[in-house]
Design a protein around this motif. Structure first.
Motif, PDB file in Angstrom:
ATOM      1  N   ALA A   1       0.967  -1.217   0.061  1.00 38.14           N
ATOM      2  CA  ALA A   1      -0.146   0.075   0.087  1.00 38.14           C
ATOM      3  C   ALA A   1       0.733   1.314   0.108  1.00 38.14           C
ATOM      4  N   VAL A   2       0.564   2.220  -0.706  1.00 38.32           N
ATOM      5  CA  VAL A   2       1.041   3.639  -0.676  1.00 38.32           C
ATOM      6  C   VAL A   2       0.498   4.720   0.046  1.00 38.32           C
ATOM      7  N   GLU A   3       1.168   5.387   1.125  1.00 33.00           N
ATOM      8  CA  GLU A   3       0.773   6.306   1.816  1.00 33.00           C
ATOM      9  C   GLU A   3       0.053   7.449   1.299  1.00 33.00           C
ATOM     10  N   SER A   4       0.526   7.932   0.242  1.00 25.76           N
ATOM     11  CA  SER A   4      -0.049   9.025  -0.478  1.00 25.76           C
ATOM     12  C   SER A   4      -0.340   8.798  -1.865  1.00 25.76           C
ATOM     13  N   PRO A   5      -1.346   8.147  -2.188  1.00 22.11           N
ATOM     14  CA  PRO A   5      -1.907   7.707  -3.569  1.00 22.11           C
ATOM     15  C   PRO A   5      -2.087   8.934  -4.620  1.00 22.11           C
ATOM     16  N   SER A   6      -1.900   8.600  -5.665  1.00 17.10           N
ATOM     17  CA  SER A   6      -1.893   9.691  -6.850  1.00 17.10           C
ATOM     18  C   SER A   6      -3.381   9.937  -6.758  1.00 17.10           C
ATOM     19  N   ARG A   7      -3.756  11.277  -7.357  1.00 15.86           N
ATOM     20  CA  ARG A   7      -4.882  11.742  -7.704  1.00 15.86           C
ATOM     21  C   ARG A   7      -5.611  11.137  -8.728  1.00 15.86           C
ATOM     22  N   LEU A   8      -4.931  10.557  -9.690  1.00 17.30           N
ATOM     23  CA  LEU A   8      -5.340   9.871 -10.738  1.00 17.30           C
ATOM     24  C   LEU A   8      -5.149   8.157 -10.494  1.00 17.30           C
ATOM     25  N   ALA A   9      -6.392   7.756 -10.840  1.00 18.16           N
ATOM     26  CA  ALA A   9      -6.308   6.238 -10.718  1.00 18.16           C
ATOM     27  C   ALA A   9      -6.047   5.423 -11.867  1.00 18.16           C
ATOM     28  N   ALA A  10      -5.471   4.310 -11.895  1.00 18.84           N
ATOM     29  CA  ALA A  10      -5.212   3.430 -13.055  1.00 18.84           C
ATOM     30  C   ALA A  10      -6.182   2.592 -13.375  1.00 18.84           C
ATOM     31  N   VAL A  11      -7.147   2.911 -14.366  1.00 18.80           N
ATOM     32  CA  VAL A  11      -8.108   1.914 -14.476  1.00 18.80           C
ATOM     33  C   VAL A  11      -7.961   0.814 -15.603  1.00 18.80           C
ATOM     34  N   GLU A  12      -7.974  -0.485 -15.697  1.00 18.44           N
ATOM     35  CA  GLU A  12      -7.615  -1.335 -16.555  1.00 18.44           C
ATOM     36  C   GLU A  12      -8.392  -1.043 -17.903  1.00 18.44           C
ATOM     37  N   GLY A  13      -7.745  -1.358 -18.914  1.00 18.14           N
ATOM     38  CA  GLY A  13      -8.201  -0.929 -20.254  1.00 18.14           C
ATOM     39  C   GLY A  13      -9.685  -1.782 -20.441  1.00 18.14           C
ATOM     40  N   THR A  14      -9.621  -2.934 -19.985  1.00 24.19           N
ATOM     41  CA  THR A  14     -10.990  -3.800 -20.280  1.00 24.19           C
ATOM     42  C   THR A  14     -11.991  -3.222 -19.430  1.00 24.19           C
ATOM     43  N   VAL A  15     -11.748  -2.777 -18.327  1.00 24.70           N
ATOM     44  CA  VAL A  15     -12.846  -2.099 -17.457  1.00 24.70           C
ATOM     45  C   VAL A  15     -13.377  -0.882 -18.187  1.00 24.70           C
ATOM     46  N   ALA A  16     -12.259   0.086 -18.474  1.00 26.15           N
ATOM     47  CA  ALA A  16     -12.868   1.196 -19.321  1.00 26.15           C
ATOM     48  C   ALA A  16     -13.731   1.089 -20.533  1.00 26.15           C
ATOM     49  N   LEU A  17     -13.077  -0.036 -21.095  1.00 28.42           N
ATOM     50  CA  LEU A  17     -13.849  -0.612 -22.392  1.00 28.42           C
ATOM     51  C   LEU A  17     -15.331  -0.758 -22.179  1.00 28.42           C
ATOM     52  N   ARG A  18     -15.286  -1.741 -21.354  1.00 24.78           N
ATOM     53  CA  ARG A  18     -16.554  -2.473 -21.022  1.00 24.78           C
ATOM     54  C   ARG A  18     -17.572  -1.036 -20.519  1.00 24.78           C
ATOM     55  N   ALA A  19     -17.174  -0.245 -19.826  1.00 25.68           N
ATOM     56  CA  ALA A  19     -17.948   1.089 -19.362  1.00 25.68           C
ATOM     57  C   ALA A  19     -18.272   1.748 -20.567  1.00 25.68           C
ATOM     58  N   ALA A  20     -17.152   2.179 -21.269  1.00 31.70           N
ATOM     59  CA  ALA A  20     -17.522   3.023 -22.445  1.00 31.70           C
ATOM     60  C   ALA A  20     -18.556   2.257 -23.579  1.00 31.70           C
ATOM     61  N   ALA A  21     -18.230   1.108 -23.695  1.00 31.26           N
ATOM     62  CA  ALA A  21     -19.449   0.336 -24.785  1.00 31.26           C
ATOM     63  C   ALA A  21     -20.734   0.149 -24.000  1.00 31.26           C
ATOM     64  N   THR A  22     -21.028   0.027 -22.783  1.00 31.57           N
ATOM     65  CA  THR A  22     -22.338   0.017 -22.027  1.00 31.57           C
ATOM     66  C   THR A  22     -22.895   1.217 -22.180  1.00 31.57           C
ATOM     67  N   VAL A  23     -22.114   2.439 -22.028  1.00 31.75           N
ATOM     68  CA  VAL A  23     -22.873   3.654 -22.344  1.00 31.75           C
ATOM     69  C   VAL A  23     -23.021   4.049 -23.608  1.00 31.75           C
ATOM     70  N   ALA A  24     -22.321   3.679 -24.494  1.00 31.55           N
ATOM     71  CA  ALA A  24     -22.527   3.894 -25.909  1.00 31.55           C
ATOM     72  C   ALA A  24     -23.717   3.207 -26.506  1.00 31.55           C
ATOM     73  N   VAL A  25     -23.894   1.703 -26.121  1.00 34.32           N
ATOM     74  CA  VAL A  25     -25.148   0.939 -26.341  1.00 34.32           C
ATOM     75  C   VAL A  25     -26.245   1.506 -26.037  1.00 34.32           C
ATOM     76  N   ALA A  26     -26.605   2.118 -24.686  1.00 29.83           N
ATOM     77  CA  ALA A  26     -27.590   2.616 -24.071  1.00 29.83           C
ATOM     78  C   ALA A  26     -27.759   4.063 -24.833  1.00 29.83           C
ATOM     79  N   LEU A  27     -26.987   4.876 -25.176  1.00 24.21           N
ATOM     80  CA  LEU A  27     -27.033   6.169 -25.699  1.00 24.21           C
ATOM     81  C   LEU A  27     -27.722   5.888 -27.091  1.00 24.21           C
ATOM     82  N   ALA A  28     -27.119   4.874 -27.812  1.00 25.79           N
ATOM     83  CA  ALA A  28     -27.444   4.534 -29.362  1.00 25.79           C
ATOM     84  C   ALA A  28     -29.037   4.042 -29.324  1.00 25.79           C
TER      85      ALA A  28
END
Length: 891
Positions: free
Chosen positions: A582-609
């Motif tokens: 564990a790190v004591e002072s985490p970065s303000r940015l989080a590293a999200v795995e590409g597949t997770v980001a892709l699932r979220a983006a595709a889910t949003v895109a499907v619903a918007l379409a």
């Protein structure tokens, strides 16, 4: 080549209780063909130095000239002690000694080791490092002196055991040993004349020497340098001379981690071989993945000086999936097990001492000059390693014979202690007595205090912290070969034990231990809760517990909250390792795995379409590739076929069960779906027309593509092929799966374009992506995807969107984003199944225009149903609040 496991057979000559020494027969000494045949490779480069290139023909002449300075073997064979360095003068002296028919006693270029061996073996000639052989021979005038020793005609080289130097116990290697092992290694690695190695290991070490021998045997070349891999000059030479092959021991890879982009800056690199000690499976996976990204192969090997050099090889195509294996025997040799050794009794019926039979097995040991006259006294090499051999012939080393302690009545395997700590990112050396376990660890990013180390070690082996003595040092002491100097490491533990106990900072380090213990308890509770598994241990990992793509998102989110920053390989790390990282002072940015980001983006895109807000279509098809990728990563990577099927069925059930239950509930309310839908077989026997009946096409495709892939791999031959060449098999299946798409899919304007047999190729490309190594293979996947998607919709933008999703899957491993956005992304990705299922019913509550309000409502309902379903499952299983297994206090 066959690799078999068999019980001990007393009648076999290999296991005879005594072997009668063979005295030297009266015949001429033998030669080593890769030395005598140097000239046959002509003007091909052989040795590359700062001063230029020495061709094979020129090297042959230099060797002949140097050999001419030595006495004719007719007057007696001489024992020549060589201080062997990574330079041309040394290597010419070595080859010349072999060419002249004499015996080379090889040691490191240090006076201490030379003095020890000279005192015991009284060599006829000592060649100091950097001294040309003719000059040394003239100075000694050995031609006029009688030979001092009776040397067996088959004896060619003497090496110290285990890479040590100056040891009076020497390994006796024959001409056949050297030649056969050089040829076996060259064949196993597929070495060619255009291959070029570099001296990344000492030449006096059997592994380093075998690199020279195997390359010369095929007419290849070696770059000579005395620089270390942490020296920029080393990489300058490697780039300048287009090195294709690099050899390393585990310590080499530790040093490579300190050099950002070193291997990536070497485009000519084809392979990195690893031997000289066990490397943790997690580290093997990390290095192999690095190689896949950069376009080179990691080749795990296993060897001992007593086997001439390397005796087993793990082909790179078996990674991932066999990171804990050292592979199969090199061509011409055989590895078997002796199950009768006492140390194997308590480890299971499939465990035994690993034995080697083959032409690389040494003649025997020499402990005094009179042993140099002996012939073969060793027919089968007892490696001293305890191992298993699976049905595919893969060897897994699990410990060492006699490397055990009994501390407070508990049997401790020192090799296992070191392996467990290495899995947590700690490079350790273990020893001790019947009263204490002593561990020295090189300081690293996962641990910085001795008390925390004591807690980690004690928890790993089940001892009270009071029975563990530890020291954290800058670097473990090492021999010149890179192996750990165990006596020196244990001396450091003993010297530091009293100081550690009296340290003024004891209170601070105890607090650090308490924090690690608290995080470990929280992690165990998180895994128990999210995966619905009792008895989660500190040694477990997300992957070993059978985590899948759905639970991955939720667990990763919770783990990141506990750790501050989520390591890229967190799902392969043990809970104990995560607790200490564990790190004591985490970065303000989080590293999200590409597949997770892709699932979220595709889910949003499907619903918007679907609500006609933004016309970004194709997200669902891109998600099929993601689904294939995750199946390969979490289910198909299991070590056995049975476990692979278990994980696949579990992953399929996690999708199919809630989908069927939801559709059943909706049908009971308004009759939307029919039995074909509820059985997820509408694609096979139902109505495939636009309307509610095809709402679940994506679920059906995902389920049946997963089951179909698992069924294929359950066929023994296909399963073995997948373990050996996962990328090639998956890509080949994807190409075959394109046949129905081009032959039978004539109208892509109808819902049939979503049927499993028309979209299976996309799913299989995702499976191939999980096994892709390097940009070339990734580009090949993208090319096949472009071929398959072209004309699929007759809509260029939609087809480009799907292709962009596949490209993101291939080349976007992680995405940095603000933590609140990352949390929202993870929540959408984990809820994607229920958002997809619920959207149709939510949209029905709005008028035909639907719009943004319908989108927001669908997202909210899907997330709410996901959270409710998760809680319901936990309630049903009576695990709403699970108390994890108590963790020992370490004070």
């Amino acid at each position: 080549m066959s690799v078999v496991a068999r019980p001990r057979t007393p009648e076999a000559p290999a296991f005879a209780p005594a072997l009668r020494p063979t005295l030297a027969p009266a015949r001429a000494p033998r030669s080593v063909p890769f030395v005598t045949d140097l000239a046959t490779h002509g003007d091909a480069p052989a040795l590359v130095t700062a001063g230029g290139i020495r061709t094979h023909a020129a090297l042959a002449q230099a060797v002949a000239d140097a050999a001419a300075a030595l006495p004719d073997v007719a007057t007696g064979r001489r024992l020549v002690l060589l201080e062997l360095g990574n330079d041309e003068t040394s290597l010419v002296a070595h080859l010349a000694t072999l060419a002249a028919g004499h015996v080379a006693l090889i040691t490191s270029p240090t006076h201490a080791s030379t003095d020890s061996l000279v005192g015991r073996y009284a060599p006829d000639l000592v060649v100091p490092h950097g001294t040309p052989l003719p000059a040394a021979a003239r100075a000694a005038a050995i031609a006029d002196q009688p030979a001092r020793h009776d040397l067996h005609p088959e004896l060619a080289v003497l090496l110290s055991t285990s890479g040590s130097t100056g040891s009076p116990k020497l390994v006796r290697l024959s001409h056949d040993n050297l030649q056969s092992n050089a040829e076996a290694i060259a064949q196993a690695l597929g070495l060619r004349a255009d291959d070029r190695a570099i001296t990344s290991l000492p030449a006096h070490y059997c592994y380093g020497l075998s690199v020279l021998h195997s390359h010369l045997a095929v007419g290849a070349s070696v770059v000579l340098t005395g620089a270390s891999v942490v020296d920029p000059c080393f990489w300058d030479a490697a780039r300048t001379h287009s090195v294709t092959s690099l050899a390393g021991v585990p310590h080499t890879f530790e040093m490579l981690e300190r050099i950002a982009g070193a291997t990536a800056s070497l485009p000519s690199l084809r392979r990195i071989t690893q031997a000289g000690g066990r490397m943790a499976p997690r580290r093997v996976a990390e290095v192999a993945e690095r190689g896949r990204r950069e376009g080179w192969d990691l080749v795990v090997m296993y060897g001992q000086t007593e086997a001439t050099a390397r005796m087993a090889i793990l082909p790179p195509e078996l990674l991932p999936g066999a990171e804990d294996s050292v592979g199969r025997a090199v061509p011409g040799s055989r590895l078997t097990l002796d199950h009768g050794v006492p140390e194997a009794v308590d480890l299971g019926p499939d465990v035994g001492e690993l034995l080697l039979e083959g032409p690389g097995v040494m003649l025997g040991y020499a402990r005094s000059p009179r042993d140099l006259a002996l012939g073969r006294t060793t027919h089968v090499l007892r490696t001293g390693d305890l191992a298993r051999i699976d049905e595919d012939g893969l060897v897994r080393i699990i410990g060492r014979r006699r490397a055990f302690l009994k501390v407070l009545g508990t049997r401790i395997d020192l090799g296992e202690v070191e392996a467990r700590l290495e899995e947590r990112g700690l490079i350790a050396c273990a020893g001790g007595t019947d009263e204490t376990l002593d561990v020295a660890v090189a300081i690293g990013p996962h641990l910085s205090c001795t008390t925390a180390l004591r807690a980690t070690v004690a928890d790993a082996v089940g001892l009270p912290a009071a029975a563990v003595r530890t020291v954290v040092i800058d670097e473990l002491p090492r021999l010149s070969t890179g192996k750990v100097d165990r006596p020196a490491a244990m001396a450091a533990v003993a010297a530091a034990a009293e100081a550690v106990q009296a340290s003024q900072g004891q209170a601070t380090t105890e607090a650090a231990t308490d924090q690690i213990a608290a995080r470990l308890a929280a992690l165990r509770e998180t895994y128990t809760l999210c995966l619905d598994l009792p008895d989660v241990t500190p040694e477990d990992t997300f992957s070993s517990l059978g985590g899948d793509s759905l639970s991955y998102v939720e667990v990763s989110l919770r783990v990141e909250e506990l750790l501050g920053d989520l390591p890229a390989d967190w799902h392969h790390r043990s809970l104990a390792d995560l607790a200490a990282s564990a790190v004591e002072s985490p970065s303000r940015l989080a590293a999200v795995e590409g597949t997770v980001a892709l699932r979220a983006a595709a889910t949003v895109a499907v619903a918007l379409a679907h609500v006609d807000v933004v016309e970004i279509r194709g997200g669902a098809h891109a998600l099929l590739a993601v689904a294939g990728y995750n199946l390969a990563r979490f289910s198909l990577s299991a070590p056995t076929g049975r476990e692979r099927l278990r994980r696949t069925f579990g992953s399929v059930a996690a999708v199919a069960v809630p989908a069927v239950l939801w559709m059943t509930l909706v049908t009971l309310v308004n009759g939307t779906y029919d039995l074909a839908n509820l059985g997820l077989v509408n694609w096979l026997v139902g109505d495939v027309e636009w309307g509610a009946r095809v709402h679940a096409w994506f679920i059906e495709a995902l389920v049946w593509c997963s089951l179909g892939t698992a069924a294929l791999l359950a066929i023994p031959g296909v399963g073995r092929l997948h373990r050996r060449a996962p990328f090639a098999l998956a890509l080949g299946l994807a190409v075959v799966a394109l046949v129905p798409r081009f032959v039978f899919l004539t109208d892509t304007s109808t819902p049939v374009r979503g049927l499993p047999y028309f979209v299976a190729w996309l799913f299989l490309l995702g499976v191939a992506a999980a096994g892709a190594r390097g940009h070339g293979q990734r580009a090949l996947i993208l090319a096949v995807a472009a071929l398959g998607i072209h004309g699929y919709y007759g809509d260029l933008i939609r087809e480009a969107t799907i292709l962009a999703g596949v490209a993101a899957l291939l080349w976007l491993p992680r995405v940095r984003m603000p933590r609140p956005v990352a949390a929202a992304t993870a929540l959408i990705a984990s809820s994607s199944l229920f958002i997809y299922l619920c959207q149709w019913q939510v949209f029905g509550l709005f008028d035909e225009k639907r719009g943004l309000a319908a989108f927001v409502a669908a997202m909210a309902v899907g997330i709410a149903v996901h959270l409710s379903w998760t809680q319901l499952v936990r309630l049903v299983r009576h695990r709403t609040k699970v108390t994890p297994t108590p963790i020992k206090e370490h004070h």
